[in-house]
Design an enzyme around this catalytic site. Structure first.
Site: not given
Length: 269
Positions: A82, A52, A68, A54, A36, A201, A164, A204
């Site tokens: 999380g 995002d 999300k 993913r 995330t 990242d 992240s 993500s």
């Protein structure tokens, strides 16, 4: 007769067993995590949230277009990072409790009410509910933006990021944020921040979701941008001529003379 008082919630009776199994080399099953980049920005007339899409399961991308940004109330939304199950069920629980609160008070719920419900729920479980949240909304007191950490601590800031990919997103937010932005400027900053997380990242990726919250309206922009479109396959398909792939060796078996007999199976007692 024996009466037993049962309490709802999690039970930690098997923690010792799980720790013992780990010492013997038995790995616990992995949970689905959102990996995330989520963020939010306060502008002149409201709040813009972004995320995002993913979801990962260890090194595997298990969902390329998960949602999300969760509904809390008509004027309040929440981004979750999380464990996917924890973020979804936590926000759904608070959303239902807030709706009952609205029926009881006959008033539009305030952002601080949802914040208090979330932080009390997460603090009760001491971080075992893996839900890091960005809560945003507009009520009678104006626009509000909060972060809620898994242990129950909270912040109120004009721009926030979590997950992240939060460091990449925060770099964009700190560079471009300014007070009293217009809606278009706020959407652009959130979009750039989420893109920074997507491209820097590994947890993500995929698309950019945007949610714009104002006093009298809420606009959910699902798949606002798709920076990583999948190249479609050819409609005509792929045809390869015979001999295109080199054959290293061949093996042939003749099964014409194989006889199959059905033997009777004795009954089991």
């Amino acid at each position: 007769s024996i009466s037993m008082n049962t309490q709802g919630g999690f039970t930690f009776d098997l923690c010792k067993r799980n720790n013992f199994l780990q010492t013997k080399g038995v790995a616990p099953p992995k949970s689905k995590k959102t990996g995330t980049t989520i963020c939010g920005v306060v502008f002149k007339d409201g709040v813009v949230l972004g995320a995002d899409t993913r979801a990962t399961e260890g090194p595997i991308v298990c969902d390329k277009n998960c949602e999300k940004i969760h509904y809390i109330a008509k004027n309040i939304y929440c981004c979750g990072a999380g464990t996917a199950a924890d973020t979804e069920n936590t926000t759904e629980l608070i959303s239902s409790q807030l709706e009952l609160h609205r029926y009881a008070t006959k008033r539009q719920p305030r952002v601080v009410t949802a914040l208090t419900m979330l932080k009390q729920l997460l603090f009760r479980y001491q971080g075992y509910v893996s839900a890091a949240l960005v809560l945003g909304g507009v009520d009678s007191t104006g626009p509000h933006l909060h972060t809620v950490y898994p242990h129950g601590s909270t912040d109120e800031l004009p721009y926030v990021s979590m997950g992240s990919g939060s460091l990449a997103a925060m770099a964009v937010l700190e560079k471009d944020y300014k007070k009293d932005m217009t809606e278009e400027e706020a959407i652009l900053i959130v979009r750039n921040a989420i893109r920074a997380g997507i491209f820097n990242d590994l947890g993500s990726g995929s698309n950019v979701d945007i949610c714009v919250l104002k006093k009298d309206s809420t606009n959910m922009l699902r798949n606002y941008e798709t920076p990583n479109p999948r190249v479609p396959r050819r409609e005509a398909g792929y045809t390869f001529p015979r001999g295109y792939t080199e054959v290293l060796n061949e093996a042939k078996e003749n099964f014409n003379r194989v006889e199959i007999q059905d033997a009777p199976v004795p009954m089991e007692i």
